[in-house]
Design a protein around this motif. Structure first.
Motif, PDB file in Angstrom:
ATOM      1  N   ARG A 174      24.403 -15.332   2.338  1.00  0.00           N
ATOM      2  CA  ARG A 174      23.293 -14.999   3.222  1.00  0.00           C
ATOM      3  C   ARG A 174      22.648 -16.263   3.771  1.00  0.00           C
ATOM      4  O   ARG A 174      22.695 -17.329   3.152  1.00  0.00           O
ATOM      5  N   GLN A 175      22.026 -16.129   4.959  1.00  0.00           N
ATOM      6  CA  GLN A 175      21.292 -17.250   5.519  1.00  0.00           C
ATOM      7  C   GLN A 175      20.082 -17.577   4.638  1.00  0.00           C
ATOM      8  O   GLN A 175      19.631 -16.753   3.850  1.00  0.00           O
ATOM      9  N   ALA A 176      19.596 -18.795   4.783  1.00  0.00           N
ATOM     10  CA  ALA A 176      18.443 -19.215   3.984  1.00  0.00           C
ATOM     11  C   ALA A 176      17.260 -18.294   4.248  1.00  0.00           C
ATOM     12  O   ALA A 176      17.003 -17.891   5.387  1.00  0.00           O
ATOM     13  N   ALA A 177      16.538 -17.937   3.194  1.00  0.00           N
ATOM     14  CA  ALA A 177      15.424 -17.004   3.310  1.00  0.00           C
ATOM     15  C   ALA A 177      14.104 -17.717   3.085  1.00  0.00           C
ATOM     16  O   ALA A 177      14.028 -18.716   2.341  1.00  0.00           O
ATOM     17  N   LEU A 178      13.050 -17.190   3.731  1.00  0.00           N
ATOM     18  CA  LEU A 178      11.712 -17.732   3.523  1.00  0.00           C
ATOM     19  C   LEU A 178      11.243 -17.444   2.107  1.00  0.00           C
ATOM     20  O   LEU A 178      10.586 -18.252   1.464  1.00  0.00           O
ATOM     21  N   VAL A 179      11.577 -16.241   1.628  1.00  0.00           N
ATOM     22  CA  VAL A 179      11.253 -15.882   0.265  1.00  0.00           C
ATOM     23  C   VAL A 179      12.392 -15.047  -0.297  1.00  0.00           C
ATOM     24  O   VAL A 179      12.964 -14.210   0.397  1.00  0.00           O
ATOM     25  N   GLU A 180      12.769 -15.307  -1.522  1.00  0.00           N
ATOM     26  CA  GLU A 180      13.782 -14.531  -2.224  1.00  0.00           C
ATOM     27  C   GLU A 180      13.388 -14.499  -3.687  1.00  0.00           C
ATOM     28  O   GLU A 180      13.430 -15.525  -4.374  1.00  0.00           O
ATOM     29  N   ASP A 192      15.829 -13.913  16.912  1.00  0.00           N
ATOM     30  CA  ASP A 192      15.568 -12.565  17.424  1.00  0.00           C
ATOM     31  C   ASP A 192      15.728 -11.492  16.347  1.00  0.00           C
ATOM     32  O   ASP A 192      15.807 -10.307  16.651  1.00  0.00           O
ATOM     33  N   THR A 193      15.798 -11.898  15.077  1.00  0.00           N
ATOM     34  CA  THR A 193      16.097 -10.953  14.001  1.00  0.00           C
ATOM     35  C   THR A 193      15.197 -11.208  12.793  1.00  0.00           C
ATOM     36  O   THR A 193      14.915 -12.361  12.460  1.00  0.00           O
ATOM     37  N   ILE A 194      14.755 -10.109  12.171  1.00  0.00           N
ATOM     38  CA  ILE A 194      14.116 -10.184  10.858  1.00  0.00           C
ATOM     39  C   ILE A 194      15.047  -9.511   9.859  1.00  0.00           C
ATOM     40  O   ILE A 194      15.508  -8.382  10.074  1.00  0.00           O
ATOM     41  N   ASP A 195      15.338 -10.208   8.774  1.00  0.00           N
ATOM     42  CA  ASP A 195      16.223  -9.717   7.723  1.00  0.00           C
ATOM     43  C   ASP A 195      15.377  -9.544   6.459  1.00  0.00           C
ATOM     44  O   ASP A 195      14.824 -10.512   5.936  1.00  0.00           O
ATOM     45  N   VAL A 196      15.267  -8.302   5.977  1.00  0.00           N
ATOM     46  CA  VAL A 196      14.404  -8.038   4.841  1.00  0.00           C
ATOM     47  C   VAL A 196      15.117  -7.130   3.844  1.00  0.00           C
ATOM     48  O   VAL A 196      15.864  -6.216   4.226  1.00  0.00           O
ATOM     49  N   THR A 197      14.913  -7.413   2.555  1.00  0.00           N
ATOM     50  CA  THR A 197      15.427  -6.557   1.482  1.00  0.00           C
ATOM     51  C   THR A 197      14.235  -5.931   0.769  1.00  0.00           C
ATOM     52  O   THR A 197      13.518  -6.620   0.030  1.00  0.00           O
ATOM     53  N   PRO A 198      13.980  -4.629   0.986  1.00  0.00           N
ATOM     54  CA  PRO A 198      12.837  -3.978   0.350  1.00  0.00           C
ATOM     55  C   PRO A 198      13.216  -3.346  -0.981  1.00  0.00           C
ATOM     56  O   PRO A 198      14.399  -3.121  -1.270  1.00  0.00           O
ATOM     57  N   SER A 199      12.218  -3.032  -1.774  1.00  0.00           N
ATOM     58  CA  SER A 199      12.430  -2.347  -3.043  1.00  0.00           C
ATOM     59  C   SER A 199      11.263  -1.413  -3.296  1.00  0.00           C
ATOM     60  O   SER A 199      10.110  -1.773  -3.067  1.00  0.00           O
ATOM     61  N   SER A 200      11.557  -0.195  -3.747  1.00  0.00           N
ATOM     62  CA  SER A 200      10.515   0.774  -4.084  1.00  0.00           C
ATOM     63  C   SER A 200      10.748   1.282  -5.494  1.00  0.00           C
ATOM     64  O   SER A 200      11.864   1.696  -5.836  1.00  0.00           O
ATOM     65  N   ALA A 201       9.712   1.256  -6.303  1.00  0.00           N
ATOM     66  CA  ALA A 201       9.814   1.742  -7.683  1.00  0.00           C
ATOM     67  C   ALA A 201       9.652   3.249  -7.779  1.00  0.00           C
ATOM     68  O   ALA A 201       9.884   3.827  -8.838  1.00  0.00           O
ATOM     69  N   LYS A 206       0.828  -1.215   0.000  1.00  0.00           N
ATOM     70  CA  LYS A 206       0.000   0.000   0.000  1.00  0.00           C
ATOM     71  C   LYS A 206       0.859   1.261   0.000  1.00  0.00           C
ATOM     72  O   LYS A 206       0.370   2.344  -0.317  1.00  0.00           O
ATOM     73  N   GLU A 207       2.137   1.123   0.374  1.00  0.00           N
ATOM     74  CA  GLU A 207       3.053   2.270   0.399  1.00  0.00           C
ATOM     75  C   GLU A 207       4.064   2.192  -0.739  1.00  0.00           C
ATOM     76  O   GLU A 207       5.072   2.907  -0.726  1.00  0.00           O
ATOM     77  N   GLY A 208       3.811   1.340  -1.728  1.00  0.00           N
ATOM     78  CA  GLY A 208       4.670   1.251  -2.895  1.00  0.00           C
ATOM     79  C   GLY A 208       5.982   0.540  -2.646  1.00  0.00           C
ATOM     80  O   GLY A 208       6.963   0.770  -3.363  1.00  0.00           O
ATOM     81  N   ILE A 209       6.029  -0.324  -1.632  1.00  0.00           N
ATOM     82  CA  ILE A 209       7.261  -1.039  -1.279  1.00  0.00           C
ATOM     83  C   ILE A 209       7.013  -2.536  -1.409  1.00  0.00           C
ATOM     84  O   ILE A 209       6.011  -3.051  -0.894  1.00  0.00           O
ATOM     85  N   SER A 210       7.906  -3.229  -2.088  1.00  0.00           N
ATOM     86  CA  SER A 210       7.809  -4.679  -2.211  1.00  0.00           C
ATOM     87  C   SER A 210       8.954  -5.326  -1.440  1.00  0.00           C
ATOM     88  O   SER A 210       9.994  -4.707  -1.198  1.00  0.00           O
ATOM     89  N   ILE A 211       8.764  -6.583  -1.052  1.00  0.00           N
ATOM     90  CA  ILE A 211       9.783  -7.339  -0.329  1.00  0.00           C
ATOM     91  C   ILE A 211      10.448  -8.292  -1.312  1.00  0.00           C
ATOM     92  O   ILE A 211       9.808  -9.183  -1.871  1.00  0.00           O
ATOM     93  N   ARG A 212      11.771  -8.085  -1.518  1.00  0.00           N
ATOM     94  CA  ARG A 212      12.523  -8.936  -2.440  1.00  0.00           C
ATOM     95  C   ARG A 212      13.095 -10.157  -1.731  1.00  0.00           C
ATOM     96  O   ARG A 212      13.311 -11.190  -2.345  1.00  0.00           O
ATOM     97  N   ARG A 213      13.349 -10.007  -0.432  1.00  0.00           N
ATOM     98  CA  ARG A 213      13.916 -11.109   0.334  1.00  0.00           C
ATOM     99  C   ARG A 213      13.471 -10.976   1.778  1.00  0.00           C
ATOM    100  O   ARG A 213      13.424  -9.870   2.320  1.00  0.00           O
ATOM    101  N   PHE A 214      13.146 -12.117   2.423  1.00  0.00           N
ATOM    102  CA  PHE A 214      12.664 -12.088   3.815  1.00  0.00           C
ATOM    103  C   PHE A 214      13.157 -13.336   4.541  1.00  0.00           C
ATOM    104  O   PHE A 214      13.019 -14.463   4.045  1.00  0.00           O
ATOM    105  N   ALA A 215      13.773 -13.105   5.701  1.00  0.00           N
ATOM    106  CA  ALA A 215      14.210 -14.203   6.565  1.00  0.00           C
ATOM    107  C   ALA A 215      13.936 -13.799   8.009  1.00  0.00           C
ATOM    108  O   ALA A 215      14.066 -12.630   8.374  1.00  0.00           O
ATOM    109  N   THR A 227      15.691  -7.066  16.624  1.00  0.00           N
ATOM    110  CA  THR A 227      16.509  -6.382  15.617  1.00  0.00           C
ATOM    111  C   THR A 227      15.872  -6.521  14.242  1.00  0.00           C
ATOM    112  O   THR A 227      15.458  -7.608  13.844  1.00  0.00           O
ATOM    113  N   PHE A 228      15.822  -5.388  13.538  1.00  0.00           N
ATOM    114  CA  PHE A 228      15.400  -5.390  12.136  1.00  0.00           C
ATOM    115  C   PHE A 228      16.636  -5.102  11.288  1.00  0.00           C
ATOM    116  O   PHE A 228      17.303  -4.078  11.479  1.00  0.00           O
ATOM    117  N   ARG A 229      16.937  -5.975  10.348  1.00  0.00           N
ATOM    118  CA  ARG A 229      18.068  -5.794   9.434  1.00  0.00           C
ATOM    119  C   ARG A 229      17.508  -5.486   8.046  1.00  0.00           C
ATOM    120  O   ARG A 229      16.912  -6.356   7.404  1.00  0.00           O
TER     121      ARG A 229
END
Length: 634
Positions: free
Chosen positions: A353-359, A270-279, A257-266, A305-307
Motif C-alpha cells: 500500500r502507499q504510505a499512509a498519514l495514519v495506520e 484526487d483520492t482518499i484511501d481509508v480503512t474503517p472499522s466498526s465494533a 459518533k457513529e461507532g466507526i473508527s479509522i484504522r488507516r488513512f491516506a 474518488t473514495f477508496r
C-alpha cells in the motif's frame, strides 16, 4: 400417534396447509415420554416449506434415531369458495419409522383455520416401515404407497393475547382406541417464543417449545439517535482547502459518533484511501455509506474518488471504489441505492500500500473467556437429552496473521456412560470411549494466515484441532473481489487423540484432501458450498451446504453428504446463526450459533477446528455486499 411433523406446519401432530410467511423460520423441540425431536422449519416463499428434524424414539418396535428432510408444497392457494391444496413429504429419501406423505386441503373461517386430508406412512400407522423395496441412499418407491388414513384439524386464535387452541382427528389406531383425538394449547410467552401443551386419547402427553422469527424483520426498533451524516455534493474548489491532517481529524470526530473508527488513512491528488472499522455494525455496505457521507463533507473539491478498504482482521480483502460525482447525483433520487451501486466498483487489495498519514499498528494481545453451550445430544444419548458444556478459552495473538489458542471444556449436564475403547480406533463412532465426567483439553493449536498473491490466501495450522484429532493442516483459497465464487483446497494429516490423556495419541493416522467451491447465487444472500475429496476414513465423498446470509447478519443453512462407501440414507444438518445486535439497540457483532445434525459417523467426516479461510473472508463477498446495499444510505 404421528410423532411431530419434521418442521412443517402442523396442528398438534397432523399437517396444515403451508401457512407461514416468506422467510419465516421456526425451531421446535417436542418432548414426550417415548419421543423427542428437534426440528427446523423454513418457508423461502409463499408456496414451499422446508423442514429438517432430528427425532429419537426410546420405546416401541422399529425404534430408531436419525434425521429427516421434509417438504411441503402448496399447489393451490385458498380462494373465496375453494380451499388451498398442499402436498407434503416427511422424511424424504428414507422409509424409516418417521417417513410419511400427505395431501391436505385448508380453509380459513375468521379466526379458525381448518384442514382435512389423507395421509400415508406415519399418518396411517404408528410404526410404518417396509412400504418400498429400495435399499439405496435415497429411497423413493414407497412415496404415496401403502395404507392410508384420513385426518382433520382446527386451529383457533382465541382472541386472548398469545393463546391458540388446536383440536385434531387422525385415523391412526393406538393402544387405547381405534382412532386418535388430540388437543393442544399454545401460549406466546414473549415475542416469537411459544409453549404448547399436547395430549390425546391414547394417553400420550407432552410439551412443545417453539421459537419463531423472520430474519428480514427487525426484532426491536433500534434507537438511531441523530442519524448518519448527510451527503454533501461536491463544490467548486475554494482557497485554503483543508489538508490531509485536517480532513482526517474532522472525519475521525464525526465517524466516532457513529461507532466507526479509522484504522488507516491516506490522501492523494484526487483520492482518499481509508480503512474503517466498526465494533457494532455487521453490515459493511452501511459502514461504507456512512464513511462516504462524512468524507463528502470534509474532503477537498479535487478529491473525486473514495477508496474504502474492507479488513477482516488478518487480511485487507476488498477495496470498494466510490465515484464521488456519481454518489452526488444519487442524492434525493427515488432509486438512490441503485445509482450508488452504479457508481461503485471493486478492486483487489494490493499487497503493498502507499504510505499512509495514519495506520494504527497491531498490538499483541491476550483474550480469554468462558462460553457455556447447550445443545440437543444425538450422539451419546438415546433420547435427545439436553447437554451443557462449559468451555474456557484463551488466545494470544502475535500479529494480525498469527495466533495460538487453546480451549478446556467440561460437560456439566448429562454426561455419557463411557464405553471400552475399540481394539482398533475409529474415526467418529468411538466418541463415547472418551473419558466423561472430567475436564478435557478441547484444542491447542497455532494458526498463521498469509497472502500468496493479491487473490490467493493461505493458512497453516498445527496442534490439537478438536477432541478427536490433532496434526497439521494447510489451505489455499482463491477469491476475486469481482467474482461471486471462491475456490479452496485443504490438505490435513492428523492422528487420533488418546481416549484418556490430554496429549497422547492412538494408533490411527489419516490424511484428508478436500477441495471446495463457495458460490453466491441468486439474490438475497443465497449461497452454495460443495466440498469433495478424500475424507478421514479414506473414503471419497461430497458434502453439500445451501443457505442464505441476510443483510442484518442472520445466517441459515442446511447440509447433507454422500460417501462412496455408505449404503445408508443421506444425513441432513442445519445451521442457524443470529447476531445479538438483532435484539440490542446498541448493536454488536456477537452472535448465537446453533448447529445440529449433518454428516455423521465414520464416513464423509473431516477434521474440525483447522480454521477454514472462507469463514473469515465470506463477509467480503461482492454479492453479499450487493445484497445488503439497500443499507448504504441508512
Amino acid at each position: 400417534m404421528a410423532e411431530g411433523l419434521g418442521g412443517l406446519s402442523q396442528a398438534v401432530d397432523t399437517p396444515r396447509s403451508a401457512s407461514r410467511s416468506p422467510e419465516d423460520l421456526a425451531i421446535t423441540l417436542d418432548y414426550r415420554e417415548d419421543y423427542r425431536a428437534l426440528s427446523f422449519g423454513f418457508q423461502p416463499n409463499t408456496r414451499l416449506e422446508i423442514g429438517i428434524s432430528f427425532p429419537t424414539y426410546s420405546e416401541g418396535s422399529n425404534s430408531s434415531s436419525g434425521n429427516e428432510l421434509s417438504f411441503g408444497l402448496k399447489l393451490l392457494d385458498e380462494a373465496t369458495y375453494l380451499p388451498s391444496l398442499t402436498v407434503g413429504i416427511v422424511g424424504f429419501g428414507s422409509d424409516d419409522r418417521g417417513a410419511g406423505e400427505y395431501v391436505a386441503f385448508g380453509k380459513t373461517f375468521g379466526s379458525v383455520s381448518a384442514t382435512a386430508g389423507l395421509g400415508w406412512g406415519r399418518y396411517a400407522e404408528v410404526f410404518s416401515t417396509g412400504r418400498g423395496d429400495d435399499e439405496g441412499v435415497i429411497e423413493t418407491d414407497h412415496l404415496f404407497a401403502g395404507d392410508t388414513e384420513p385426518f382433520a384439524n382446527l386451529v383457533w386464535d382465541t382472541g386472548i393475547d398469545g393463546l391458540t387452541a388446536a383440536v385434531e382427528y387422525s385415523g391412526i389406531a393406538g393402544e387405547k382406541d381405534d382412532d386418535t383425538y388430540a388437543l393442544g394449547l399454545s401460549y406466546e410467552v414473549s415475542d416469537g417464543l411459544f409453549v404448547s401443551a399436547l395430549g390425546n386419547n391414547q394417553d400420550s402427553y407432552g410439551i412443545r417449545l417453539t421459537f419463531a422469527a423472520n430474519p428480514t424483520r427487525p426484532y426491536v426498533q433500534t434507537d438511531i439517535g441523530r442519524g448518519p451524516h448527510p451527503f454533501v455534493e461536491n463544490r467548486t474548489a475554494r482557497p485554503n482547502e483543508p489538508g490531509p491532517q485536517q480532513v482526517l481529524q474532522v472525519a475521525q470526530e464525526r465517524l466516532e459518533k457513529e461507532g466507526i473508527s479509522i484504522r488507516r488513512f491516506a490522501m492523494g491528488a484526487d483520492t482518499i484511501d481509508v480503512t474503517p472499522s466498526s465494533a457494532t455494525d455487521l453490515n459493511f455496505a452501511r459502514v461504507t455509506g456512512r464513511v462516504a457521507r462524512v468524507l463528502s463533507a470534509v474532503a477537498p473539491a479535487r478529491i473525486s474518488t473514495f477508496r474504502i478498504t474492507q479488513n477482516t482482521g488478518a487480511f485487507d480483502s476488498n477495496v470498494i471504489v466510490l465515484n464521488r460525482t456519481g454518489l452526488g447525483k444519487a442524492v434525493s433520487q427515488p432509486n438512490a441505492g441503485a445509482l450508488a451501486w452504479d457508481s461503485t466498483s471493486f478492486e483487489v487489495s494490493p499487497l503493498q500500500r502507499q504510505a499512509a498519514l495514519v495506520e494504527v499498528p497491531f498490538e499483541p494481545r491476550l483474550t480469554y473467556g468462558i462460553t457455556p453451550s447447550f445443545r440437543a445430544d444425538f450422539v451419546t444419548s438415546d433420547n435427545l437429552e439436553l447437554t451443557g458444556t462449559a468451555v474456557a478459552n484463551a488466545r494470544y495473538t502475535f500479529s494480525a496473521q498469527t495466533f495460538v489458542s487453546g480451549a478446556v471444556g467440561y460437560r456439566f449436564l448429562n454426561q455419557w456412560s463411557q464405553e471400552d475403547p475399540p481394539e482398533t480406533p475409529e474415526i467418529r463412532s468411538d466418541l463415547t470411549s472418551y473419558t466423561p465426567d472430567e475436564i478435557y483439553l478441547q484444542s491447542l493449536s497455532v494458526r498463521h494466515r498469509f497472502r500468496v498473491s493479491p487473490e490467493i490466501y493461505g493458512r497453516v495450522s498445527a496442534g490439537l484441532f478438536e477432541r478427536a484429532f490433532g496434526g497439521v493442516s494447510g489451505e489455499l483459497l482463491w477469491r476475486s473481489p469481482v467474482q461471486d465464487f471462491a475456490l479452496g483446497l485443504e490438505v490435513s494429516n492428523v492422528q487420533k487423540r488418546a481416549y484418556e490423556e490430554w496429549f497422547g495419541f492412538e494408533d490411527l493416522n489419516a490424511t484428508t484432501i478436500i477441495g471446495s467451491v463457495y458460490a453466491n447465487v441468486g439474490r438475497n444472500g443465497d449461497f452454495i458450498i460443495v466440498d469433495t475429496g478424500q475424507y478421514l476414513a479414506g473414503d471419497l465423498g461430497v458434502d453439500l451446504t445451501v443457505g442464505r446470509n441476510y443483510a442484518n447478519g442472520w445466517r441459515i443453512a442446511a447440509s447433507t453428504g454422500w460417501s462412496e462407501r455408505s449404503d445408508s440414507a443421506l444425513k441432513f444438518g442445519a445451521e442457524l446463526s443470529i447476531p445479538l445486535g438483532w435484539t440490542s439497540p446498541e448493536g454488536g457483532k456477537q452472535r448465537i450459533d446453533l448447529s445440529v445434525g449433518g454428516p455423521s459417523g465414520d464416513l464423509g467426516s473431516r477434521v474440525n477446528g483447522t480454521g477454514l479461510l472462507y469463514n473469515e473472508l465470506r463477509q467480503s463477498d461482492r454479492k453479499r455486499i450487493e445484497d445488503a446495499w439497500g443499507q448504504f444510505w441508512n
